[in-house]
Motif scaffolding. Structure first.
Motif, mmCIF file in Angstrom:
data_model
loop_
_atom_site.group_PDB
_atom_site.id
_atom_site.type_symbol
_atom_site.label_atom_id
_atom_site.label_comp_id
_atom_site.label_asym_id
_atom_site.label_seq_id
_atom_site.Cartn_x
_atom_site.Cartn_y
_atom_site.Cartn_z
ATOM 1 N N MET A 1 0.846 -1.197 0.000
ATOM 2 C CA MET A 1 0.000 0.000 0.000
ATOM 3 C C MET A 1 0.885 1.251 0.000
ATOM 4 N N PRO A 2 0.584 2.266 -0.828
ATOM 5 C CA PRO A 2 1.384 3.478 -0.867
ATOM 6 C C PRO A 2 1.437 4.158 0.494
ATOM 7 N N LYS A 3 2.534 4.894 0.703
ATOM 8 C CA LYS A 3 2.729 5.564 1.985
ATOM 9 C C LYS A 3 1.580 6.505 2.321
ATOM 10 N N ALA A 4 1.103 7.253 1.322
ATOM 11 C CA ALA A 4 -0.008 8.189 1.565
ATOM 12 C C ALA A 4 -1.229 7.474 2.102
ATOM 13 N N ALA A 5 -1.462 6.247 1.578
ATOM 14 C CA ALA A 5 -2.617 5.491 2.044
ATOM 15 C C ALA A 5 -2.457 5.087 3.491
ATOM 16 N N MET A 6 -1.216 4.698 3.862
ATOM 17 C CA MET A 6 -0.974 4.292 5.234
ATOM 18 C C MET A 6 -1.226 5.463 6.186
ATOM 19 N N GLU A 7 -0.842 6.667 5.767
ATOM 20 C CA GLU A 7 -1.012 7.835 6.624
ATOM 21 C C GLU A 7 -2.490 8.181 6.823
ATOM 22 N N PRO B 1 -7.008 5.072 10.157
ATOM 23 C CA PRO B 1 -8.256 4.871 9.435
ATOM 24 C C PRO B 1 -9.235 6.016 9.636
ATOM 25 N N ARG B 2 -8.966 6.912 10.619
ATOM 26 C CA ARG B 2 -9.979 7.849 11.087
ATOM 27 C C ARG B 2 -10.450 8.811 10.009
ATOM 28 N N LYS B 3 -9.502 9.427 9.262
ATOM 29 C CA LYS B 3 -9.893 10.436 8.278
ATOM 30 C C LYS B 3 -10.787 9.847 7.189
ATOM 31 N N VAL B 4 -10.484 8.623 6.781
ATOM 32 C CA VAL B 4 -11.262 7.999 5.715
ATOM 33 C C VAL B 4 -12.686 7.739 6.187
ATOM 34 N N ILE B 5 -12.834 7.177 7.378
ATOM 35 C CA ILE B 5 -14.163 6.873 7.911
ATOM 36 C C ILE B 5 -14.971 8.154 8.113
ATOM 37 N N VAL B 6 -14.335 9.171 8.692
ATOM 38 C CA VAL B 6 -15.039 10.428 8.941
ATOM 39 C C VAL B 6 -15.456 11.089 7.634
ATOM 40 N N ALA B 7 -14.547 11.116 6.644
ATOM 41 C CA ALA B 7 -14.857 11.751 5.362
ATOM 42 C C ALA B 7 -16.018 11.073 4.664
ATOM 43 N N SER B 8 -16.045 9.760 4.734
ATOM 44 C CA SER B 8 -17.120 9.021 4.075
ATOM 45 C C SER B 8 -18.429 9.135 4.838
ATOM 46 N N CYS B 9 -18.374 8.868 6.136
ATOM 47 C CA CYS B 9 -19.588 8.861 6.950
ATOM 48 C C CYS B 9 -20.206 10.252 7.067
ATOM 49 N N VAL C 1 -18.604 5.048 -0.695
ATOM 50 C CA VAL C 1 -18.408 3.616 -0.448
ATOM 51 C C VAL C 1 -17.066 3.149 -0.997
ATOM 52 N N ILE C 2 -16.762 3.542 -2.233
ATOM 53 C CA ILE C 2 -15.512 3.097 -2.857
ATOM 54 C C ILE C 2 -14.311 3.622 -2.087
ATOM 55 N N LEU C 3 -14.416 4.837 -1.582
ATOM 56 C CA LEU C 3 -13.339 5.377 -0.751
ATOM 57 C C LEU C 3 -13.027 4.430 0.406
ATOM 58 N N LEU C 4 -14.065 3.956 1.087
ATOM 59 C CA LEU C 4 -13.873 3.044 2.213
ATOM 60 C C LEU C 4 -13.401 1.676 1.756
ATOM 61 N N ALA C 5 -14.023 1.164 0.686
ATOM 62 C CA ALA C 5 -13.687 -0.181 0.219
ATOM 63 C C ALA C 5 -12.219 -0.272 -0.194
ATOM 64 N N GLU C 6 -11.702 0.767 -0.831
ATOM 65 C CA GLU C 6 -10.335 0.705 -1.352
ATOM 66 C C GLU C 6 -9.277 1.039 -0.303
ATOM 67 N N TYR C 7 -9.714 1.423 0.887
ATOM 68 C CA TYR C 7 -8.803 1.580 2.013
ATOM 69 C C TYR C 7 -8.942 0.449 3.031
ATOM 70 N N PRO D 1 -9.010 -2.745 5.446
ATOM 71 C CA PRO D 1 -8.104 -3.874 5.670
ATOM 72 C C PRO D 1 -8.768 -5.200 5.310
ATOM 73 N N THR D 2 -7.973 -6.202 5.031
ATOM 74 C CA THR D 2 -8.472 -7.516 4.642
ATOM 75 C C THR D 2 -9.373 -8.092 5.732
ATOM 76 N N GLY D 3 -10.522 -8.628 5.307
ATOM 77 C CA GLY D 3 -11.432 -9.281 6.233
ATOM 78 C C GLY D 3 -12.371 -8.357 6.971
ATOM 79 N N LYS D 4 -12.237 -7.023 6.762
ATOM 80 C CA LYS D 4 -13.104 -6.074 7.467
ATOM 81 C C LYS D 4 -13.781 -5.101 6.507
ATOM 82 N N ARG D 5 -13.820 -5.474 5.244
ATOM 83 C CA ARG D 5 -14.359 -4.550 4.242
ATOM 84 C C ARG D 5 -15.842 -4.266 4.466
#
Length: 445
Positions: free
Chosen positions: A1-7, A10-18, A136-142, A144-148
């Motif tokens: 996974m690219p470094k930007a994705a790791m940074e 998970p909080r910003k992605v969940i908040v931005a989507s939700c 949805v795609i924002l969350l799906a593509e970030y 982790p395995t088994g928790k999509r």
């Protein structure tokens, strides 16, 4: 996974989507609430006593624009990225909503009032045609395995929160004296969007592009030249699974809350503030079911949970109306809560499932277009069609219950015919992976 994705984990992605979905669908759903309560009197007063029916029909007009929005923004999402589309769609729905709050009524400008209302509704629908898909795609593509399933559930949970905010806003303004509510009070929930949409844009601007799209962007040959055509020609079964899966989820989602609210207030003569309070509490149930059943689908699969939700909706179709028709406050709570359980079972699983059905280069287009076609067939016409059915049946609800059962059975069959996907790697195009495997086996042979 690219470094930007790791940074971003998970909080910003969940908040931005939700949060983004909540704000977007607050805008979209306050139209539905207003259509059932006030638009018939304010914008369609001179339409032969059919104002509420026509107002609910204009709610369906927004769904006509949604597939076109899905096509347009889905293409952009697959070509230029997920993030730009998330910003554009949020702003488009927000502008349409604020302008509705500023519109003059039929008594002030005549026929231009409903014309302008429909134009704003079309703007809302065009933007909404891809907003949820992008979230949805924002969350799906970030994820982790088994928790999509669990991760993706925060987008539909945001929708439930937005609908709860919408019903709460109208419940608050409905406490005004009736004359003030009809004069200016109904405008306040629409005008409030100017603040919350600004906050949503701020949240989404701060996120990074998804790691899956960054991989595609780094290798231009992986980009699809025509993603919508490829989603139809390369994965036709999955496209029609999405279409069929939407019928019950979207149909129930607008039949029970939108038509149910109108039926309770206008036909059964429930107090308006009481009905809005019941509807508001039911979205708490929906949010809980969305997250819980989505997490369950990570363990047992998407299909069994989705099918169970569709069949449960069939089982409660008649009891929903029987409970309302008892005219008991507690029974009305039970009716709306049961309906939201059925919707939540499907809606929570749907997010991850639809993302998994399409390859990464055509995911946005296939997901958005198929999903919004389903909206056009199910959710869009549902409130107006249900109102016509009740009128035809002299006030009886049994045709609407039968219609609900029909939608539920169609969805159960469509999902049963679809593939199971909860263990798939969505960063990999399954079709290309299968083709590579077959070529390797042929070379070995």
């Amino acid at each position: 996974m690219p470094k930007a994705a790791m940074e971003m984990h998970p909080r910003k992605v969940i908040v931005a989507s939700c949060v983004g979905s909540a704000l977007e669908w607050y805008d979209f759903f306050i139209y539905a609430t207003a259509a059932g309560l006030v638009f018939g009197k304010l914008f369609f007063a001179d339409f032969g006593g059919k104002g509420t029916l026509i107002a609910l029909a204009t709610f369906g007009v927004g769904f006509i624009a949604r597939p076109f929005g899905g096509l347009f923004f889905g293409y952009l999402g697959d070509r230029i990225g997920r993030k730009p589309v998330l910003l554009i769609t949020l702003m488009m729905v927000g502008i349409g909503t604020v302008l509705i709050g500023l519109l003059p009524t039929y008594d002030q400008i005549g026929i231009w009032a409903p014309i302008l209302l429909v134009a704003m509704r079309l703007m809302q629908g065009f933007g909404a045609g891809a907003e949820y898909t992008g979230a949805v795609i924002l969350l799906a593509e970030y994820a982790p395995t088994g928790k999509r399933g669990f991760w993706c559930s925060f987008a539909p949970a945001g929708v439930g929160l937005g609908m709860m905010l919408a019903s709460s806003a109208f419940w608050l303004v409905s406490q005004l004296p009736q004359e003030q509510f009809m004069d200016w009070g109904w405008r306040l929930p629409f005008l409030a969007s100017i603040v919350i949409i600004a906050f949503g844009l701020f949240v989404r601007y701060r996120i990074d592009e998804t790691p899956v799209f960054e991989t595609i962007a780094a290798e231009p040959e992986k980009k699809s030249k025509n993603p919508i055509v490829e989603s139809l020609t390369k994965q036709p079964r999955n496209f029609f699974v999405v279409l069929g899966a939407r019928l019950a989820e979207n149909g129930f989602g607008y039949l029970f809350p939108v038509f149910g609210l109108s039926y309770a207030v206008n036909t059964l003569e429930f107090p308006k503030d009481q009905s809005l309070f019941v509807l508001m509490t039911s979205y708490v149930v929906q949010v809980a079911c969305v997250i819980g059943f989505a997490a369950l689908s990570d363990r047992i699969g998407r299909r069994p949970v989705y099918i169970a939700g569709a069949l449960f909706g069939c089982l409660i179709a008649f009891p929903f109306f029987w409970l309302l028709e008892s005219k008991s406050f507690l029974a009305s709570i039970a009716a709306f809560w049961l309906a939201q359980i059925a919707v939540g079972m499907m809606f929570g699983v749907q997010a991850a499932y639809f993302s998994e059905l399409f390859g990464p280069a055509r995911r946005f287009s296939g997901f958005a277009f198929a999903r919004e076609l389903g909206s056009l067939l199910a959710g869009g016409p549902a409130p107006a069609l249900a109102t016509l059915m009740v009128s035809w049946a002299s006030g009886s609800s049994w045709p609407v219950a039968l219609y609900s059962i029909f939608l539920g059975l169609c969805t159960a069959y469509a999902v049963w015919m679809g593939p199971e996907t909860y263990r798939d790697d969505i960063a990999v195009d399954q079709l290309e992976s299968d083709a590579t495997t077959l070529r390797a086996r042929a070379q070995v042979a």
